[in-house]
Structure formats: C-alpha cells, structure tokens
Design a protein around this motif. Sequence first.
Motif, PDB file in Angstrom:
ATOM      1  N   ALA A 287       0.834  -1.207   0.000  1.00 62.80           N
ATOM      2  CA  ALA A 287       0.000   0.000   0.000  1.00 62.80           C
ATOM      3  C   ALA A 287       0.867   1.254   0.000  1.00 62.80           C
ATOM      4  CB  ALA A 287      -0.931  -0.004   1.207  1.00 62.80           C
ATOM      5  N   ASP A 288       2.136   1.110   0.382  1.00 60.86           N
ATOM      6  CA  ASP A 288       3.100   2.213   0.305  1.00 60.86           C
ATOM      7  C   ASP A 288       3.677   2.222  -1.111  1.00 60.86           C
ATOM      8  OD1 ASP A 288       5.365   3.850   0.348  1.00 60.86           O
ATOM      9  OD2 ASP A 288       5.880   3.321   2.406  1.00 60.86           O
ATOM     10  N   PRO A 289       3.493   3.299  -1.863  1.00 61.63           N
ATOM     11  CA  PRO A 289       3.941   3.324  -3.266  1.00 61.63           C
ATOM     12  C   PRO A 289       5.447   3.247  -3.451  1.00 61.63           C
ATOM     13  CG  PRO A 289       3.185   5.496  -2.569  1.00 61.63           C
ATOM     14  CD  PRO A 289       2.821   4.551  -1.473  1.00 61.63           C
ATOM     15  N   LEU A 290       6.218   3.358  -2.360  1.00 60.05           N
ATOM     16  CA  LEU A 290       7.673   3.204  -2.484  1.00 60.05           C
ATOM     17  C   LEU A 290       8.028   1.793  -2.930  1.00 60.05           C
ATOM     18  CD1 LEU A 290      10.541   4.447  -1.975  1.00 60.05           C
ATOM     19  CD2 LEU A 290      10.417   3.409   0.299  1.00 60.05           C
ATOM     20  N   PHE A 291       7.190   0.819  -2.528  1.00 59.05           N
ATOM     21  CA  PHE A 291       7.496  -0.587  -2.787  1.00 59.05           C
ATOM     22  C   PHE A 291       6.690  -1.118  -3.966  1.00 59.05           C
ATOM     23  CE2 PHE A 291       8.150   0.197   1.765  1.00 59.05           C
ATOM     24  CZ  PHE A 291       9.512  -0.107   1.853  1.00 59.05           C
ATOM     25  N   GLU A 292       7.377  -1.751  -4.906  1.00 56.60           N
ATOM     26  CA  GLU A 292       6.703  -2.319  -6.079  1.00 56.60           C
ATOM     27  C   GLU A 292       6.460  -3.812  -5.934  1.00 56.60           C
ATOM     28  OE1 GLU A 292       8.456  -1.250  -9.797  1.00 56.60           O
ATOM     29  OE2 GLU A 292       7.475   0.711  -9.704  1.00 56.60           O
ATOM     30  N   GLN A 293       7.410  -4.522  -5.328  1.00 60.12           N
ATOM     31  CA  GLN A 293       7.278  -5.965  -5.129  1.00 60.12           C
ATOM     32  C   GLN A 293       7.922  -6.312  -3.791  1.00 60.12           C
ATOM     33  OE1 GLN A 293       9.402  -6.737  -8.812  1.00 60.12           O
ATOM     34  NE2 GLN A 293       7.620  -7.755  -9.684  1.00 60.12           N
ATOM     35  N   VAL A 294       7.257  -7.149  -3.007  1.00 67.15           N
ATOM     36  CA  VAL A 294       7.814  -7.538  -1.707  1.00 67.15           C
ATOM     37  C   VAL A 294       7.530  -9.007  -1.430  1.00 67.15           C
ATOM     38  CG1 VAL A 294       7.610  -5.219  -0.700  1.00 67.15           C
ATOM     39  CG2 VAL A 294       5.729  -6.849  -0.427  1.00 67.15           C
ATOM     40  N   MET A 295       8.389  -9.603  -0.620  1.00 67.53           N
ATOM     41  CA  MET A 295       8.171 -10.974  -0.181  1.00 67.53           C
ATOM     42  C   MET A 295       8.675 -11.117   1.245  1.00 67.53           C
ATOM     43  SD  MET A 295       9.206 -14.551  -2.063  1.00 67.53           S
ATOM     44  CE  MET A 295      10.615 -15.137  -1.156  1.00 67.53           C
ATOM     45  N   VAL A 296       7.764 -11.445   2.155  1.00 67.31           N
ATOM     46  CA  VAL A 296       8.122 -11.676   3.549  1.00 67.31           C
ATOM     47  C   VAL A 296       8.767 -13.052   3.659  1.00 67.31           C
ATOM     48  CG1 VAL A 296       7.221 -11.947   5.901  1.00 67.31           C
ATOM     49  CG2 VAL A 296       6.261 -10.197   4.386  1.00 67.31           C
ATOM     50  N   VAL A 297       9.868 -13.141   4.405  1.00 68.82           N
ATOM     51  CA  VAL A 297      10.602 -14.404   4.558  1.00 68.82           C
ATOM     52  C   VAL A 297      10.884 -14.641   6.039  1.00 68.82           C
ATOM     53  CG1 VAL A 297      11.659 -14.282   2.266  1.00 68.82           C
ATOM     54  CG2 VAL A 297      12.822 -13.220   4.222  1.00 68.82           C
ATOM     55  N   GLY A 298      11.355 -15.845   6.362  1.00 69.94           N
ATOM     56  CA  GLY A 298      11.708 -16.139   7.750  1.00 69.94           C
ATOM     57  C   GLY A 298      11.422 -17.551   8.190  1.00 69.94           C
ATOM     58  N   GLU A 299      11.119 -18.455   7.250  1.00 70.68           N
ATOM     59  CA  GLU A 299      10.836 -19.845   7.603  1.00 70.68           C
ATOM     60  C   GLU A 299      11.983 -20.425   8.437  1.00 70.68           C
ATOM     61  OE1 GLU A 299       9.012 -23.473   7.995  1.00 70.68           O
ATOM     62  OE2 GLU A 299       8.122 -21.675   7.114  1.00 70.68           O
ATOM     63  N   GLY A 300      11.652 -20.877   9.662  1.00 66.80           N
ATOM     64  CA  GLY A 300      12.636 -21.498  10.537  1.00 66.80           C
ATOM     65  C   GLY A 300      13.619 -20.536  11.170  1.00 66.80           C
ATOM     66  N   ARG A 301      13.445 -19.250  10.965  1.00 63.45           N
ATOM     67  CA  ARG A 301      14.377 -18.250  11.500  1.00 63.45           C
ATOM     68  C   ARG A 301      13.789 -17.601  12.759  1.00 63.45           C
ATOM     69  NH1 ARG A 301      19.290 -18.061   8.355  1.00 63.45           N
ATOM     70  NH2 ARG A 301      18.763 -19.101   6.393  1.00 63.45           N
ATOM     71  N   ALA A 302      14.615 -16.786  13.404  1.00 66.66           N
ATOM     72  CA  ALA A 302      14.205 -16.174  14.669  1.00 66.66           C
ATOM     73  C   ALA A 302      13.266 -14.992  14.470  1.00 66.66           C
ATOM     74  CB  ALA A 302      15.433 -15.729  15.454  1.00 66.66           C
ATOM     75  N   TYR A 303      13.268 -14.408  13.291  1.00 65.58           N
ATOM     76  CA  TYR A 303      12.427 -13.237  13.030  1.00 65.58           C
ATOM     77  C   TYR A 303      12.135 -13.144  11.534  1.00 65.58           C
ATOM     78  CZ  TYR A 303      17.027 -11.279  11.882  1.00 65.58           C
ATOM     79  OH  TYR A 303      18.277 -11.070  11.345  1.00 65.58           O
ATOM     80  N   LEU A 304      11.218 -12.248  11.193  1.00 66.74           N
ATOM     81  CA  LEU A 304      10.843 -12.050   9.799  1.00 66.74           C
ATOM     82  C   LEU A 304      11.777 -11.050   9.125  1.00 66.74           C
ATOM     83  CD1 LEU A 304       6.956 -11.713  10.152  1.00 66.74           C
ATOM     84  CD2 LEU A 304       8.231 -13.717   9.364  1.00 66.74           C
ATOM     85  N   LYS A 360      14.549  -6.817   9.411  1.00 65.51           N
ATOM     86  CA  LYS A 360      15.536  -6.376   8.425  1.00 65.51           C
ATOM     87  C   LYS A 360      14.935  -6.407   7.019  1.00 65.51           C
ATOM     88  CE  LYS A 360      19.939  -7.618  10.644  1.00 65.51           C
ATOM     89  NZ  LYS A 360      21.225  -8.344  10.435  1.00 65.51           N
ATOM     90  N   VAL A 361      15.456  -5.523   6.176  1.00 70.90           N
ATOM     91  CA  VAL A 361      14.987  -5.426   4.796  1.00 70.90           C
ATOM     92  C   VAL A 361      16.174  -5.527   3.850  1.00 70.90           C
ATOM     93  CG1 VAL A 361      13.837  -3.961   3.096  1.00 70.90           C
ATOM     94  CG2 VAL A 361      13.041  -3.953   5.451  1.00 70.90           C
ATOM     95  N   ALA A 362      16.032  -6.331   2.811  1.00 71.32           N
ATOM     96  CA  ALA A 362      17.014  -6.384   1.725  1.00 71.32           C
ATOM     97  C   ALA A 362      16.388  -5.718   0.508  1.00 71.32           C
ATOM     98  CB  ALA A 362      17.397  -7.831   1.407  1.00 71.32           C
ATOM     99  N   LEU A 363      17.001  -4.639   0.032  1.00 70.55           N
ATOM    100  CA  LEU A 363      16.474  -3.883  -1.099  1.00 70.55           C
ATOM    101  C   LEU A 363      17.136  -4.369  -2.385  1.00 70.55           C
ATOM    102  CD1 LEU A 363      16.536  -0.361   0.569  1.00 70.55           C
ATOM    103  CD2 LEU A 363      14.601  -1.931   0.370  1.00 70.55           C
ATOM    104  N   LEU A 364      16.305  -4.655  -3.378  1.00 75.82           N
ATOM    105  CA  LEU A 364      16.783  -5.294  -4.610  1.00 75.82           C
ATOM    106  C   LEU A 364      16.660  -4.351  -5.799  1.00 75.82           C
ATOM    107  CD1 LEU A 364      14.892  -8.661  -4.036  1.00 75.82           C
ATOM    108  CD2 LEU A 364      17.184  -8.054  -3.248  1.00 75.82           C
ATOM    109  N   GLY A 365      17.671  -4.330  -6.637  1.00 74.47           N
ATOM    110  CA  GLY A 365      17.656  -3.472  -7.812  1.00 74.47           C
ATOM    111  C   GLY A 365      17.040  -4.124  -9.033  1.00 74.47           C
ATOM    112  N   ASP A 393      21.116 -12.208  -0.795  1.00 77.28           N
ATOM    113  CA  ASP A 393      20.404 -11.115  -0.121  1.00 77.28           C
ATOM    114  C   ASP A 393      19.581 -11.651   1.045  1.00 77.28           C
ATOM    115  OD1 ASP A 393      20.788  -8.653  -2.050  1.00 77.28           O
ATOM    116  OD2 ASP A 393      20.343 -10.377  -3.315  1.00 77.28           O
ATOM    117  N   PHE A 394      18.975 -12.816   0.841  1.00 76.00           N
ATOM    118  CA  PHE A 394      18.198 -13.445   1.911  1.00 76.00           C
ATOM    119  C   PHE A 394      19.087 -13.775   3.102  1.00 76.00           C
ATOM    120  CE2 PHE A 394      17.064 -17.575   3.835  1.00 76.00           C
ATOM    121  CZ  PHE A 394      15.912 -17.200   4.506  1.00 76.00           C
TER     122      PHE A 394
END
Length: 401
Positions: A287-304, A360-365, A393-394
């Motif tokens: 909903a924030d126009p800064l972001f065009e594509q996103v994917m939440v990750v964190g399977e088996g990790r301590a945080y998202l 944390k966020v990884a920004l992709l070009g 990046d992940f």
Amino acid sequence: MLSHRNLLSNADGAMQCFKVYTHDLFLSFLPLSHCLERTAGYYVPMMSGATVAYARSVQQLQDDLAQVRPTVLITVPRIFERIQSGIRSKLDKGSPSARRLFDLTVAVGHHRFEHRQRRARWHPKLLLWPLLKRLVADKVTTRLGGRLRIAVSGGAPLSADNARTFIGLGLHILQGYGLSETSPVISVNREHANLPSSVGLKLPNLEVRLGEHDALEVRGPSVMLGYWNNAEATRAMFTPDGWLNTGDVARIDRNGHITITGRIKEIIVLSNGEKVPPSDMEAAILADPLFEQVMVVGEGRAYLGLLAVVNRERWIAAMHERGLSTDWPESLHAAQAKAYALQRVTQQIQAFPGYARIRKVALLGEAWSVDNGLLTPTLKVRRAKVLEHFRRDFESLYDGY
C-alpha cells in the motif's frame, strides 16, 4: 486432467454470476494456456456470443485498452497496481489541491459504492459525485478505454488499497478465486453482492466447506479428474469423502462470502513456533507506493525479514530529499537507506501482532518478471524462485544469527 464437462460446467457456472451480452467486447491479454483466461476469457464469451480482441503484449496493454475500448476485462491485480502506481507518481509531482481532489473523488465514490451495496447510509457528499466523476474519475477510467463495464480480477489477491481506489473511481471490479484443478473458478463476487475484501460467493453448481485447519474444500462438476499418470498426487488432493482440498486457509461469512486468509504451504513458521501468513503483510506493505514488489521471509528463522523491490523514481527522490546518495543501485545497500525503508515498512504493518514484525529489509535493484522466471504468466510471485535467485540477499538478513 480437465474434461469437456469440467470446463463447460465451470463456464456455465460463471455465466450465472455476471451477465455477458452479445455486444460485449473482451480484451484478452493473459496466456491462453492459463486456465483462468481459457475459461473466463475464451469459453465464456464464446458461449455468450460476445467478441474477443487480443492484446499485442502486456507491455502494450495500456495502448491496446485505449484502442480496443473493451467492456469486459479478465485481469490480474498487477495491472491495477501498475496503473495506480502511475497515478500516484503523477499526483506526487502535481499540486496538493490535485491530490486532495483525487482523494475526495475516491472517498465519495467508495461511499457511493458502499451505499449501493446497502452497507452505508446516504450522505449529502454523494451529491458531489457527478462533478467529481467528470473532473477526475472519467479521466482515469478513460485510460482503461472508457467503456469498461466489468473487470473480473483473479490469479492473486487484490489489495484493499487497489480495490478501494478503482471502485471509488467507478470501476466495477469483481474479485474471484479458483484453481486450475477446478477448471478454474470456485467463487466470484456479484455486482449487487460485492465484498471486495472477499473472493465472492461460490458458483451455483459447486459446494464448498471448511476442512481441517480451515482449509477450503470444494466439490462439484468442474473438479478435475485427477493428475495425469500420478495417482499418488491425485489422492493427496482429495479427502476420504471426495472433496478437493484447495490448500488455502479460508473463512466463510454468514452470507456465503469466502475470504482467503493464507495458504497452508506458504505459512511461515518461525523458530519459536509462531505461524505467520505472509500475504496479508505483503499487501499492507505494498500500500506504500515506495514498494513495487515484496516478499516476507523467515521460515525457521528467529524473526521475519523482507525482500523488496522499490520504485526507482520514488526511491531516488526520497534519498535526494534526505541528503543521501542517489546512485542506483548502490544507494540500496547504504545502512541509512535500509533504515529508512524499514521505517516505511514498520508504519505499514503496525496493526499486525507483535511477533509479526519485520526486523531487516534487503532492497533489490532487479525487478521480478515473467522473463526472468520470478513471476508466473499471470504475474504471481514464484516464491521459491525468488528465494533461490536472491539467496545471498536473503542470507544477509540473518547474518550473525
């Protein structure tokens, strides 16, 4: 394996959900090998005696919409996201009064829609609609040809922001849902029973129920015969009493509207056992126009964590405004820039539970596309492929943990 009966029963069921006339004109741009386009954009108009025009490509869709001027569009949410992003970009460069006028138009138009759906009372501001329609809404809908009567959206979830914007501009968007295994339509909203946050009511010739873990199950004449030469996979899709398990977690309200709340296989399980359906969080972030594509990750990790593709133009403008480097794509990796992006993400997901926080966020070009194999032909994210493609990046999201 989809039989002649499967396909025609599904097309017949869809035709009982919304009217298609002989004078209707469809603009087809989704792959004809995809079940949604094959049934809803090919068999339905054929059975209705309507006309189908074929777009030259997704890249030329904007021009084709203006030239063909369709009355019905079978589409996916990504198309609305692209148009809305363009509108926002233009408004950001315009005057504050233009932005306020646009926001007022959407607000009044959406209230008008809710009033017509009998979910809101009449309000004097509705008297503004004819003027706002002429000044604002018509200019946007002209970009879709100006004659669009119905847009049926499927293949992926339609975000609340997208739905509110375009419905507020007077476009009749009917969100639906289905699987290739069901030929494919299971449910779709109706013009006079349209709840945009849901995927609508079941087709008249299908049965639906909630099974184990609230998985949506379906039975009826459009359910597949099975998987070709794979009896084991076929058995795994069906319950002992013959219902097809969609694998999607759902709820069904008292009026029969189905809402998909997550996918059983895509639910992220953190190392502490907390379960997070990523789709709602991703929709909120987008909903924030800064972001065009996103994917939440964190399977088996301590945080998202979050893999995110930003809008290049907006990103450079934001960095310039803050006196940070605007070099592309180098600026994506600066610590201050990542902190800024994370702040924007956090603002969008404040309503989610405490454990559903992105650290944390990884920004992709590099954008995700059909050409690089990271999107399906209907523009859905191939989650496993994205994870594989951006593995480095992940892993950077979890350095030190």
